[in-house]
Write an enzyme that holds these catalytic residues in place. Structure first.
Site, mmCIF file in Angstrom:
data_model
loop_
_atom_site.group_PDB
_atom_site.id
_atom_site.type_symbol
_atom_site.label_atom_id
_atom_site.label_comp_id
_atom_site.label_asym_id
_atom_site.label_seq_id
_atom_site.Cartn_x
_atom_site.Cartn_y
_atom_site.Cartn_z
ATOM 1 N N CYS A 1 24.616 -13.870 19.443
ATOM 2 C CA CYS A 1 25.546 -14.241 18.371
ATOM 3 C C CYS A 1 24.923 -14.217 16.977
ATOM 4 C CB CYS A 1 26.151 -15.604 18.662
ATOM 5 S SG CYS A 1 27.167 -15.575 20.143
ATOM 6 N N GLU B 1 35.789 -18.969 18.256
ATOM 7 C CA GLU B 1 35.085 -19.945 19.100
ATOM 8 C C GLU B 1 33.738 -20.270 18.460
ATOM 9 O OE1 GLU B 1 32.180 -16.990 20.302
ATOM 10 O OE2 GLU B 1 32.161 -19.162 20.628
ATOM 11 N N PHE B 2 33.262 -21.473 18.742
ATOM 12 C CA PHE B 2 31.970 -21.933 18.222
ATOM 13 C C PHE B 2 31.096 -22.396 19.386
ATOM 14 C CE2 PHE B 2 33.480 -21.520 13.976
ATOM 15 C CZ PHE B 2 34.825 -21.863 14.016
ATOM 16 N N GLY C 1 17.550 -16.034 18.073
ATOM 17 C CA GLY C 1 17.848 -14.854 18.885
ATOM 18 C C GLY C 1 19.224 -15.044 19.471
#
Ligand code: UDX
Length: 484
Positions: free
Chosen positions: A291, A164-165, A288
């Site tokens: 991910c 997933e993006f 931050g």
């Protein structure tokens, strides 16, 4: 293959989602919205009980309404009976967390437990889809252990990768309007099944909750079908490139400060080159969130284990860690003594439009302010409750102006657009010293100077000549970063 959806006449597949964090909830809800029958499970029974009651444990625009609608329509259900969930789905999406271990490797123990669960509970063939972010070669290991753990050898367990993006704050839109969808598969059957699952999104044939009237006429998503190893690597490589782009912009920003240039004008100009592109060039406090920092670490570790020295990524990580030091230098230079100063903080979340504070730069800034004896007041639209669990000694304000009251300095730590349209004249009058240190380059130096503020930011001279980035008719007093 399952039946057809009565409403849309499209094929409706039975899908299980294991792990109800933000990836699992967004994936499950959007696939239900696309017409499939989805059951979600999580090893936290309280989370499942809350979801059954319609309480969404994360702040994500559009998610709660979509979740409630699909739950009501019977297309989306929640169970804490993980075995039942495994048996229910033809395709099982693994969406469990892969947090960083001490050494930076991704912790894959939750994936291993899910492998045990699937191997023990599957009574018929399954497509097991990796959706969690994992280092390359995880799929091969998953396939191997599924074979080892499997009780019933007649059950075929195929493995695929589908990274997933999603970005927090726009995750629902990112899922329904992706730039690309990536399948890592080993056989045609897996590719065919994944195509069926994503058909509605690939063809954009669904009712879009993000654009109720009509979706923007953007390009349909590109589909990339590749091997599992490549698909896994695509995710880490994408996030690591974004991290490097941000650190590159921050390095240029530091140089701009030394040579008297303006980072915003520099990144605007280099971003006009389509080979570079304008996005993810915003200098400031750095990246931050849950991910980018952990994916960068895991990618560095994967490279090291593979005998590849990813020096440039290590440097991007070092540059990112130093943002807080540089920000604190600005605070000390301006305040001289931090002890007993009243410091107001605008923004706690790691970025705008989320309540997430994981690896948020604000946490380290606040920790250091408190360690140096400052009195801290803070405001954030969504992230105060979570921050209060970590820093109960901070005073949390109901509205942004309260943080300015008698403040010796005001720090901007999150790029919430709302902060731009605050009444800065009013704030000027409330502060004991009109000093702003903007960690996200949200405001315009000249406009703030005109209002009589001492204003510091990243990569921009105090009094910069504002390049007319917007048509002259629109006043740009606070339109600091057109690229935002
Ligand atoms: C990221 C990736 O964008 C997404 O594709 C992936 O699936 C998950 O990780 P997210 O963590 O939600 O998404 O945040 P993102 O929007 O990428 O921002 C990451 C951090 O970089 C934030 O702290 C943000 O403030 C910072 N950032 C972003 C910059 O400092 N400068 C920029 O130009 C852009």
């Amino acid at each position: 293959m399952e039946g057809l959806d009565n409403e849309t006449g499209r094929s409706k597949l039975r899908i299980s989602v294991i792990g109800c964090g933000y990836v699992g909830l967004v994936t499950g809800t959007c696939l239900a919205e696309a017409g499939h029958q989805v059951v979600c499970t999580d090893n936290d029974p309280q989370r499942i009980a809350a979801l059954k009651a319609g309480v969404v444990p994360i702040y994500e625009p559009h998610l709660d309404a979509m979740l409630a609608a699909n739950h009501r329509a019977g297309k989306l259900s929640f169970t804490s009976d993980a075995a039942e969930a495994v048996r229910a789905g033809e395709a099982i999406f693994i969406c469990v967390g892969t947090p960083p271990l001490e050494n930076g490797d991704a912790d894959l123990s939750a994936i291993d437990s899910v492998a045990h669960l699937i191997a023990n509970e599957a009574c018929d063939s399954k497509l097991v889809v990796e959706k969690s972010t994992v280092p390359a070669q995880t799929g091969q290991q998953l396939k191997r252990v599924l074979g080892v753990y499997r009780r019933n050898s007649s059950v075929e367990l195929r493995v695929a990768s589908n990274p997933e993006f999603l970005r927090e704050g726009t995750a629902v839109e990112d899922f329904l309007h992706p730039d690309r969808i990536v399948f890592g598969v080993e056989d045609e059957a897996s590719e065919r099944q994944l195509r069926e699952i994503y058909r509605p999104i690939l063809d954009r044939r669904y009712r879009c909750p993000v654009h109720p009237s009509s979706c923007p006429a953007t390009q349909l998503p590109m589909l990339v079908v590749t091997t599992i190893n490549s698909a896994e690597l695509i995710k880490h490589a994408s996030n690591s490139f974004l991290a490097m782009k941000i650190s590159y912009a921050n390095m240029i920003g530091d140089l701009c400060e030394k040579v008297g240039a303006d980072i915003r004008e520099v990144t605007r100009a280099i971003g006009l080159d389509p080979r570079i592109g304008p996005r993810f060039l915003d200098a400031g406090l750095g990246f931050g969130g849950f991910c980018l920092p952990k994916d960068v670490q895991a990618f560095i570790r994967l490279a090291e284990r593979s005998g590849v020295d990813f020096g440039m990524l290590k440097e991007a990580e070092r540059v990112n860690r130093r943002r807080i030091d540089l920000f604190f230098d600005k605070i000390r230079q301006a305040l001289w003594v931090v002890k007993d100063k009243q410091v107001g903080v605008l923004g706690l979340a790691f970025k705008a439009n989320t309540d997430d504070i994981r690896f948020a730069p604000s946490l380290e800034v606040i920790r250091r302010l408190l360690a140096e004896g400052a009195q801290v007041r803070a405001y954030d639209q969504e992230a105060m409750d979570k921050t209060a669990e970590k820093f109960p000694q901070v005073q949390y304000c109901r509205e942004p102006y309260e943080v300015a009251s008698n403040a010796d300095a005001l720090l901007i730590l999150t790029e919430w657009p709302e902060f731009r349209s605050l009444d800065w004249v009013r704030i000027h009058g409330m502060m004991s010293r009109p000093l702003i240190i903007d960690g996200r380059n949200l405001l315009a130096p000249s406009a703030m100077a005109e209002l009589g503020f001492e204003y510091y930011s990243f990569g921009r001279p105090m009094e910069s000549f504002d390049l007319q980035l917007v048509p002259p008719s629109i006043p740009n007093a606070f339109a600091a970063s057109a690229s935002a």
